[in-house]
Write a protein that holds these residues in place. Sequence first.
Motif, short mmCIF file in Angstrom:
data_model
loop_
_atom_site.label_atom_id
_atom_site.label_comp_id
_atom_site.label_asym_id
_atom_site.label_seq_id
_atom_site.Cartn_x
_atom_site.Cartn_y
_atom_site.Cartn_z
N ASP A 99 54.52 30.39 -12.64
CA ASP A 99 53.57 30.63 -11.56
C ASP A 99 54.15 31.64 -10.59
OD1 ASP A 99 51.68 30.53 -9.59
OD2 ASP A 99 52.38 28.62 -8.76
N ARG A 100 53.37 32.69 -10.25
CA ARG A 100 53.85 33.71 -9.33
C ARG A 100 52.96 33.85 -8.10
NH1 ARG A 100 57.52 37.21 -11.56
NH2 ARG A 100 57.67 37.86 -9.36
N VAL A 101 52.04 32.96 -7.91
CA VAL A 101 51.14 33.09 -6.77
C VAL A 101 51.40 32.05 -5.71
CG1 VAL A 101 49.26 31.61 -7.55
CG2 VAL A 101 48.72 33.59 -6.14
N GLY A 102 52.14 31.01 -6.02
CA GLY A 102 52.27 29.89 -5.09
C GLY A 102 51.03 29.01 -5.22
N ARG A 103 51.20 27.74 -5.33
CA ARG A 103 50.08 26.89 -5.69
C ARG A 103 49.03 26.81 -4.62
NH1 ARG A 103 49.40 28.12 -9.08
NH2 ARG A 103 47.61 26.80 -9.29
N VAL A 104 47.82 27.22 -5.01
CA VAL A 104 46.65 27.05 -4.17
C VAL A 104 45.73 26.01 -4.78
CG1 VAL A 104 44.64 28.20 -3.17
CG2 VAL A 104 46.79 29.43 -3.36
N THR A 105 45.60 26.05 -6.10
CA THR A 105 44.82 25.05 -6.84
C THR A 105 45.68 24.57 -7.99
OG1 THR A 105 43.88 26.67 -8.34
CG2 THR A 105 42.68 26.27 -6.29
N GLU A 106 45.12 23.61 -8.77
CA GLU A 106 45.81 23.18 -9.97
C GLU A 106 45.87 24.35 -10.96
OE1 GLU A 106 44.15 19.73 -11.66
OE2 GLU A 106 44.17 18.57 -9.82
N ARG A 107 46.96 24.44 -11.66
CA ARG A 107 47.15 25.55 -12.58
C ARG A 107 46.20 25.41 -13.78
NH1 ARG A 107 52.94 26.83 -14.52
NH2 ARG A 107 51.91 28.85 -14.89
N PRO A 108 45.72 26.54 -14.30
CA PRO A 108 44.96 26.51 -15.55
C PRO A 108 45.90 26.30 -16.72
CG PRO A 108 45.23 28.76 -14.81
CD PRO A 108 45.83 27.90 -13.72
N PRO A 109 45.35 25.98 -17.91
CA PRO A 109 46.22 25.85 -19.08
C PRO A 109 46.88 27.19 -19.39
CG PRO A 109 44.07 24.85 -19.49
CD PRO A 109 43.94 25.61 -18.22
N ILE A 110 48.18 27.16 -19.60
CA ILE A 110 48.94 28.36 -19.91
C ILE A 110 49.55 28.17 -21.30
CG2 ILE A 110 50.81 29.90 -19.22
CD1 ILE A 110 48.46 29.81 -17.27
N GLY A 111 49.32 29.18 -22.15
CA GLY A 111 49.83 29.11 -23.50
C GLY A 111 50.32 30.44 -23.98
N PRO A 112 50.64 30.57 -25.26
CA PRO A 112 51.19 31.83 -25.79
C PRO A 112 50.24 33.01 -25.57
CG PRO A 112 51.48 30.05 -27.37
CD PRO A 112 50.62 29.51 -26.28
N GLU A 113 48.91 32.77 -25.61
CA GLU A 113 47.97 33.88 -25.43
C GLU A 113 48.11 34.48 -24.04
OE1 GLU A 113 47.28 30.92 -26.52
OE2 GLU A 113 46.42 31.11 -28.55
N GLU A 114 48.19 33.62 -23.02
CA GLU A 114 48.30 34.13 -21.66
C GLU A 114 49.66 34.83 -21.43
OE1 GLU A 114 45.11 31.47 -22.09
OE2 GLU A 114 47.23 30.97 -22.42
N ARG A 115 50.71 34.28 -21.98
CA ARG A 115 52.02 34.92 -21.82
C ARG A 115 52.04 36.28 -22.53
NH1 ARG A 115 53.75 29.53 -22.86
NH2 ARG A 115 54.36 30.08 -25.01
N ALA A 116 51.34 36.38 -23.67
CA ALA A 116 51.29 37.67 -24.36
C ALA A 116 50.56 38.71 -23.53
CB ALA A 116 50.61 37.48 -25.71
N VAL A 117 49.49 38.30 -22.81
CA VAL A 117 48.79 39.24 -21.93
C VAL A 117 49.71 39.70 -20.81
CG1 VAL A 117 46.85 39.51 -20.34
CG2 VAL A 117 46.51 38.30 -22.51
N ALA A 118 50.50 38.75 -20.23
CA ALA A 118 51.43 39.12 -19.15
C ALA A 118 52.51 40.06 -19.67
CB ALA A 118 52.05 37.86 -18.55
N ALA A 119 52.95 39.86 -20.90
CA ALA A 119 53.99 40.72 -21.47
C ALA A 119 53.43 42.06 -21.91
CB ALA A 119 54.65 40.01 -22.64
N GLY A 120 52.12 42.22 -21.93
CA GLY A 120 51.52 43.49 -22.31
C GLY A 120 51.29 43.66 -23.80
N THR A 121 51.51 42.61 -24.60
CA THR A 121 51.28 42.72 -26.05
C THR A 121 49.82 42.46 -26.43
OG1 THR A 121 51.90 40.40 -26.34
CG2 THR A 121 53.65 42.06 -26.57
#
Length: 464
Positions: A99-121
């Motif tokens: 998490d890089r925003v600081g918690r405002v709400t409950e986090r959404p599900p985070i999985g390999p797809e989301e991490r791949a988008v963050a990594a730019g792949t």
Amino acid sequence: MHVGDQNYAQRGTKRRISLRTRVSLLSAACVAVVMALVSIGVYITVYNNLYRQIDDNLTQRASAVLNDPTVTNSAGQYLGYVTQLVDVRFDLVDAMGRDRVGRVTERPPIGPEERAVAAGTRSSSLRTEAGYRVLAVPYQYQPGLALVLAQPLNATKQALQQLAVVLALIGGGGILIAAVAGTAVTRTGLRPVERLTSATEHVTRTGDLRPIPISGDDELARLTHSFNAMLGAVAESQERQRQLVADAGHELRTPLTSLRTNLELLLSASRSDSRNLSEKDQMEIEADIKGQLDELTQLIGDLVELARQDAQAEAFERVELVDVVERALDRARRRAGEIEFAVSLQPWVLVGDSGGLERAVLNLLDNAVKFSPPGSAVRVSMYPLGDGSAVIEVADAGPGIADADLPKVFDRFYRSSEARTLPGSGLGLSIVKQAVERNGGTVYAGRAPEGGALMTIRLPGSPG
């Protein structure tokens, strides 16, 4: 058949499903298939539309967030669109999923797809996870981060469940209505078939050939009409058979009685204690017996010919009518004695029974020879009428036919007063009529210019 086989056959009969039940089940099955296809189509369409709306909503919100600048206050920096994301889960994550925003709400599900988008792949990802529709897009203000939005699917799933229940109820009601309607329709529609079946069973059981009442003008009414026509044909055939048997019995009684009397007389004269017959009387009795045997032989032959024509199957072929008449003339000349034939024939062709037509012409020729005086001529002519038919005329110079006898000469066993003294069975002209009508023609009697009888056969066909 063994008892076990009989029981098996009876069980098979009991298990047989009636036509009414089969039609009702078929109606219900057809409606069930249609309702299932429609329900599946509706469900898939609504499912896709609802999920498309969620996806479009997530995409629009992600675009709005990315196009909104950040806001800085005493607590730090925040996305300017944060206040409008209260009904979804959102987060900024790095390639490790942190998490890089600081918690405002409950986090959404985070999985390999989301991490791949963050990594730019991956350019983006959209998936369903843990009851959420999750969208991840690159965060353009800071490389190495991904904006993740998650829309809960509870309301959507509930709506789809309610839709499934409604479709199931509608489908079940439709199937039930179809079954009831199918039963009602088949009960009404098959009632004429049941009447027809009952009538058939009644005919089989009793032999009663009375026609079935007809109601309506649909296919079943036409079927009933055809069945009545068949019953009429069967009844007419039975009546002809009964009449033939009765007439044959009546005609056979006289020669048989005379033959028996003559035989008994000969047997009585042969006894030793009886008076011997003179040679002249014996010769007269023997001649009488021979004549009666000839009469019986001809009568039986004519009866066989009538029965053969009654049972003869349709086996028509191309017939050259000139050839038929000439063959009949060849046979008639051999037994005509002093009678001559004046012949004039024009070509004519038809599709019919060559043998039956030859027998009909030969009977007319023999009949004309029988009534013609010695040394006279029998006129035989054949010519077209110009209306698609041709006639065969056989005229003799005999005494002719009385007016009272003209309508009856083609009846079975009918013999005029002039013909009763001549040999014959009374069936010859009846055979002619039957053979001609079987070939689609007509036959009628009249007076010839020569003064005798004129017999005319009219047949369809063409000049050839």
